[in-house]
Design an enzyme around this catalytic site. Structure first.
Site, PDB file in Angstrom:
ATOM      1  N   ASP A 294      -3.359   0.998  -6.233  1.00 48.83           N
ATOM      2  CA  ASP A 294      -2.193   1.877  -6.171  1.00 48.83           C
ATOM      3  C   ASP A 294      -2.318   2.929  -5.081  1.00 48.83           C
ATOM      4  OD1 ASP A 294      -1.254   0.467  -8.345  1.00 48.83           O
ATOM      5  OD2 ASP A 294      -1.373   2.126  -9.763  1.00 48.83           O
TER       6      ASP A 294
ATOM      7  N   ASP B 266      -3.443  -0.128 -16.763  1.00 48.83           N
ATOM      8  CA  ASP B 266      -2.801  -1.324 -16.202  1.00 48.83           C
ATOM      9  C   ASP B 266      -3.598  -1.885 -15.017  1.00 48.83           C
ATOM     10  OD1 ASP B 266      -2.066   0.931 -14.619  1.00 48.83           O
ATOM     11  OD2 ASP B 266      -0.267  -0.092 -13.888  1.00 48.83           O
ATOM     12  N   HIS B 267      -4.839  -1.413 -14.871  1.00 49.63           N
ATOM     13  CA  HIS B 267      -5.747  -1.952 -13.859  1.00 49.63           C
ATOM     14  C   HIS B 267      -7.104  -2.323 -14.433  1.00 49.63           C
ATOM     15  CE1 HIS B 267      -3.254  -1.164 -10.266  1.00 49.63           C
ATOM     16  NE2 HIS B 267      -2.694  -0.316 -11.111  1.00 49.63           N
TER      17      HIS B 267
ATOM     18  N   HIS C  71      -9.356   1.181  -9.869  1.00 48.54           N
ATOM     19  CA  HIS C  71      -9.339   2.511 -10.485  1.00 48.54           C
ATOM     20  C   HIS C  71      -9.190   2.368 -11.989  1.00 48.54           C
ATOM     21  CE1 HIS C  71      -5.052   1.688  -9.761  1.00 48.54           C
ATOM     22  NE2 HIS C  71      -4.712   2.691 -10.548  1.00 48.54           N
TER      23      HIS C  71
ATOM     24  N   HIS D 290      -4.729   8.988  -5.730  1.00 53.50           N
ATOM     25  CA  HIS D 290      -4.001   8.550  -6.928  1.00 53.50           C
ATOM     26  C   HIS D 290      -4.874   8.821  -8.154  1.00 53.50           C
ATOM     27  CE1 HIS D 290      -1.265   6.121  -9.327  1.00 53.50           C
ATOM     28  NE2 HIS D 290      -2.240   5.302  -9.667  1.00 53.50           N
TER      29      HIS D 290
ATOM     30  N   HIS E 254      -6.942   3.358 -14.377  1.00 51.53           N
ATOM     31  CA  HIS E 254      -5.715   3.302 -15.176  1.00 51.53           C
ATOM     32  C   HIS E 254      -5.653   2.023 -16.018  1.00 51.53           C
ATOM     33  CE1 HIS E 254      -3.463   6.379 -12.421  1.00 51.53           C
ATOM     34  NE2 HIS E 254      -4.250   6.964 -13.303  1.00 51.53           N
TER      35      HIS E 254
ATOM     36  N   HIS F  28       1.774  -3.295  -7.320  1.00 48.71           N
ATOM     37  CA  HIS F  28       3.074  -3.181  -7.998  1.00 48.71           C
ATOM     38  C   HIS F  28       4.202  -3.605  -7.069  1.00 48.71           C
ATOM     39  CE1 HIS F  28       1.770  -0.928 -11.622  1.00 48.71           C
ATOM     40  NE2 HIS F  28       0.869  -0.394 -10.814  1.00 48.71           N
TER      41      HIS F  28
END
Length: 253
Positions: A132, A59-60, A55, A113, A57, A170
């Site tokens: 996530d 941090d991805h 996805h 998400h 975000h 995570h």
């Protein structure tokens, strides 16, 4: 056939490298921290040839361009999130496939998400990378989707073979376990799982990956279709129960 290397990065992310010994290919699942991904590959003598984003975000997918500049890799990303992901060579959605060497991974739509979130399931290896969408004893916050969409996404993951090893992104399991026990206090299997989580984290061990069958028995978000949990939460169906659980977890301290 393949080797999966898991490494911690950022504050609580896990990065993953999937290496196919026969072809020499290495897939980086998301790019939470470009230098950490590249260093992990270098330490093993691997070269990242592909990135599979789950996805948008940061941090991805925030390390996409740096990893691509260093390796020349190709980047596959979810079509529904593609407007916010850099460096894409190919977009995919649920029902598509991607390959590493001779192995095929099924792309599963798991929006909720984010709207376009996808997971990657390698049936021959018995593993899935879910970003996530699903966590050990939890699931991602519902930032963009609806309860109906998110529950349908989790139902697709529930339908995978129960022995599938789930790799989430995570280390949230201690927090998730506290809420899970609150949500489902009479679940003996969950109580044992929570105690194991506390023990593992006390000595610095990861709680990920996790077998799907244990999540099916213990993760309240996957059990929203269970009549006993529905009764406890005063809801008459899976979607309403999931929505109630997700809202309660958002405010849980």
């Amino acid at each position: 056939m393949i080797e999966v290397h898991q490494f911690a990065c950022l504050s609580d992310n896990y990065g993953y490298l999937v290496h196919d010994r026969a072809s020499g290919e290495t897939v980086c699942i998301d790019t939470p921290d470009a230098e950490a991904c590249l260093a992990a590959a270098r330490a093993r003598g691997w070269t990242i040839t592909q990135v599979w984003n789950t996805h948008w975000h940061p941090d991805h997918a925030g390390g996409n361009l740096a990893v691509k500049a260093a390796t020349g890799c190709t980047i596959t990303a979810p079509a529904g999130d593609s407007a916010r992901i850099e460096g894409i060579d190919r977009t995919v959605d649920g029902g598509d496939t991607v390959t590493i060497g001779a192995l095929t991974a099924e792309v599963i739509a798991v929006g909720g998400h984010t709207l376009g979130h996808v997971a990657y399931h390698l049936p021959e290896a018995g593993i899935a990378f879910v970003g996530d969408a699903l966590f050990a004893l939890g699931c991602g916050r519902m930032f963009e989707g609806t309860p109906e969409q998110f529950w349908a996404s989790l139902a697709r993951l529930k339908a995978l073979p129960p022995e599938t090893r789930i790799h989430c992104a995570h280390e949230y399991t201690q927090s998730n376990a506290r809420f899970a026990v609150h949500a489902d206090p009479d679940n003996a299997a969950l109580a044992a799982y929570a105690a194991e989580v506390t023990e593992r984290r006390s000595i610095g061990l990861p709680t990920v990956p996790m077998p799907l069958d244990r999540e099916l028995a213990c993760n309240p978000f996957l059990r929203a279709d269970d009549p006993a949990l529905q009764a406890r939460w005063g809801c008459g169906d899976a979607v309403a129960t999931f929505a109630a659980l997700r809202a309660a977890k958002d405010g849980f301290r």
